[in-house]
Design an enzyme around this catalytic site. Structure first.
Site, mmCIF file in Angstrom:
data_model
loop_
_atom_site.group_PDB
_atom_site.id
_atom_site.type_symbol
_atom_site.label_atom_id
_atom_site.label_comp_id
_atom_site.label_asym_id
_atom_site.label_seq_id
_atom_site.Cartn_x
_atom_site.Cartn_y
_atom_site.Cartn_z
ATOM 1 C CD GLU A 147 -3.015 -1.022 2.229
ATOM 2 O OE1 GLU A 147 -2.871 -0.187 3.137
ATOM 3 O OE2 GLU A 147 -3.926 -1.860 2.225
ATOM 4 C CG HIS A 196 5.418 -0.286 6.231
ATOM 5 N ND1 HIS A 196 5.426 -0.116 4.863
ATOM 6 C CD2 HIS A 196 4.213 -0.812 6.530
ATOM 7 C CE1 HIS A 196 4.256 -0.516 4.368
ATOM 8 N NE2 HIS A 196 3.506 -0.946 5.364
#
Length: 131
Positions: free
Chosen positions: A87, A92
């Protein structure tokens, strides 16, 4: 510049949970559970496995300390770790407090917390991280 780089730079507000010279941790604004935190490198890299071996090792150690702080603040059995990354084009790690594995299912409905609850949770995680 990714949305995470803008958060790190302070251009977009966040609920900061931890920070050092290389990494930044903040609450996910669409959390699966209270305390759901994102750990990101300050260096903008799209794909987690494009980080150097050394960066991945340091990021994992940083995430470990953030997870320990989350566990102190958000009662849970364990803190799940997930690396997804489709996304947002910025590497991360998701850290999700869980009572069961179902709590870390990204298909689940996202939780809603007030800004005050989010800020208090972030402040508590940051305080535990600094201990």
């Amino acid at each position: 510049m990714t949305i995470f780089s803008r958060i790190i730079a302070g251009e977009i507000p966040s609920y900061k949970c931890a920070e050092n010279e290389e990494f930044y941790a903040f609450l996910d604004i669409n959390p699966l559970q209270k305390g759901h935190t994102l750990v990101v490198p300050k260096r903008e890299v799209d794909y987690f496995f494009d980080l150097t071996d050394e960066e991945i090792a340091r990021m994992q150690v940083f995430a470990k300390h953030v997870a320990q702080a989350i566990k102190q603040v958000c009662p849970c059995v364990k803190v799940a770790q997930a690396v997804l990354g489709l996304e947002v084009p910025h590497a991360h790690i998701h850290l999700v407090p869980m009572q069961s594995e179902a709590d870390a299912n990204f298909a689940n409905a996202k939780k809603q917390f007030t800004p005050e609850e989010m800020q208090q949770t972030a402040n508590n995680i940051l305080a535990a991280f600094r201990e």
